[in-house]
Design an enzyme around this catalytic site. Structure first.
Site, PDB file in Angstrom:
ATOM      1  N   ARG A 195      -2.778 -11.694 -18.391  1.00 54.02           N
ATOM      2  CA  ARG A 195      -4.060 -12.803 -18.324  1.00 54.02           C
ATOM      3  C   ARG A 195      -4.523 -13.140 -19.683  1.00 54.02           C
ATOM      4  O   ARG A 195      -5.300 -14.060 -19.841  1.00 54.02           O
ATOM      5  CB  ARG A 195      -4.889 -11.867 -17.389  1.00 54.02           C
ATOM      6  CG  ARG A 195      -4.605 -12.555 -15.958  1.00 54.02           C
ATOM      7  CD  ARG A 195      -5.659 -11.659 -14.971  1.00 54.02           C
ATOM      8  NE  ARG A 195      -5.427 -10.168 -15.216  1.00 54.02           N
ATOM      9  CZ  ARG A 195      -5.674  -9.352 -14.373  1.00 54.02           C
ATOM     10  NH1 ARG A 195      -6.141  -9.670 -13.276  1.00 54.02           N
ATOM     11  NH2 ARG A 195      -5.336  -8.036 -14.581  1.00 54.02           N
ATOM     12  N   GLU A 200      -5.013   6.651 -17.053  1.00 49.64           N
ATOM     13  CA  GLU A 200      -5.745   7.781 -16.238  1.00 49.64           C
ATOM     14  C   GLU A 200      -4.564   8.519 -15.727  1.00 49.64           C
ATOM     15  O   GLU A 200      -4.675   9.983 -15.895  1.00 49.64           O
ATOM     16  CB  GLU A 200      -6.613   7.243 -15.150  1.00 49.64           C
ATOM     17  CG  GLU A 200      -7.564   8.324 -14.533  1.00 49.64           C
ATOM     18  CD  GLU A 200      -8.238   7.825 -13.437  1.00 49.64           C
ATOM     19  OE1 GLU A 200      -9.095   8.530 -12.991  1.00 49.64           O
ATOM     20  OE2 GLU A 200      -8.390   6.503 -13.112  1.00 49.64           O
TER      21      GLU A 200
END
Lengths: 171, 171
Positions: A59, A96
């Site tokens: 993006r 994460e």
């Protein structure tokens, strides 16, 4: 800020449970929104007087050419693995759970200044990784600019360059 | 055509043996190249008078906002699986080995006309799939525009819309 924010749509539990996804699709699809988005990016980036605008796959690509062309600069692609030909520099960054990696084509960027653009600043992992890739080619990374920053994740505190977010959410 | 072509670099055997990869990176990185690229895209697309410019994930994103913003239009994203939130339409298309898939967010595009942009037209699978996705939302797809067309693969013959390629290679 509010002008742009009204075109952002929020989706709970995407892409996974507990994540509130902020979607820029309605903003891009609205001509007035897209025009305003470009103007605000240009306003934030022009004072840095960069030589290049680097976009992060995928993006970030929506904005790197848009801003670079307006300012008569070149655009650079920072890409996911396996996408770029030629001699590359690759670098991992932590998520994460697990790691991701980004790559850039080798190119002499000594004495060149670069601003990095992306849609979103969350934990800051991909922005930091992109900055280090550019620096390994000799570039001076003078700033970053994103459409949306998720302030609660403190991403910008991990990156020692000024980062402009056009829209920010407390959480 | 030649003006743009001088900034394209060719890489044999990428991403796999026997493929000659045409790389737009030097074109994007050159301010004069990027400016000329935009002007040629705009010149090709403006006569179609579209309402939207749709870009195909990921390199189509480099051009959809660039052209849409210039023409005061909206930009639409056609994405790889798992990337878009909300209600989607998904569609598979065939590759030489196996299948890929693309998706678009549901949106009322009745009476709206769209031009699709991408970096490359090879076999035409992703362009045809994108056209069908847009049509399933009611859109009239009035044209396509790509930076590079590989003529030997006859991609444009599979898609019944006018497609402009800024650069073409016989093989």
């Amino acid at each position: 800020m509010e002008d742009l924010q009204k075109w952002i749509k929020s989706y709970p539990d995407f892409p996974s449970k507990g994540i509130l996804f902020r979607d820029i699709s309605p903003l891009l699809a609205e001509p007035k929104g897209l025009r305003l988005l470009k103007e605000k990016f240009v306003e934030a980036i022009k004072p840095h007087a960069p030589d290049y605008i680097a976009g992060i796959d995928a993006r970030g690509f929506l904005f790197c050419t848009l801003v670079a062309e307006h300012l008569e600069l070149g655009a650079l692609m920072i890409r996911k693995p396996g996408k770029l030909p030629g001699e590359l520099i690759e670098k991992n960054y932590e998520l994460e759970y697990g790691t991701n990696s980004l790559s850039i084509q080798k190119k002499d960027l000594n004495d060149k200044s670069v601003v990095i653009v992306d849609d979103l600043l969350a934990t800051g992992g991909s922005m930091k990784c992109s900055k280090e890739l550019l620096e390994s080619l000799g570039a001076k990374v003078v700033g970053g600019a994103v459409v949306i920053e998720l302030k609660s994740l403190n991403g910008s505190s991990k990156i020692d360059i000024p980062i402009t977010s056009l829209i920010s959410y407390a959480d």
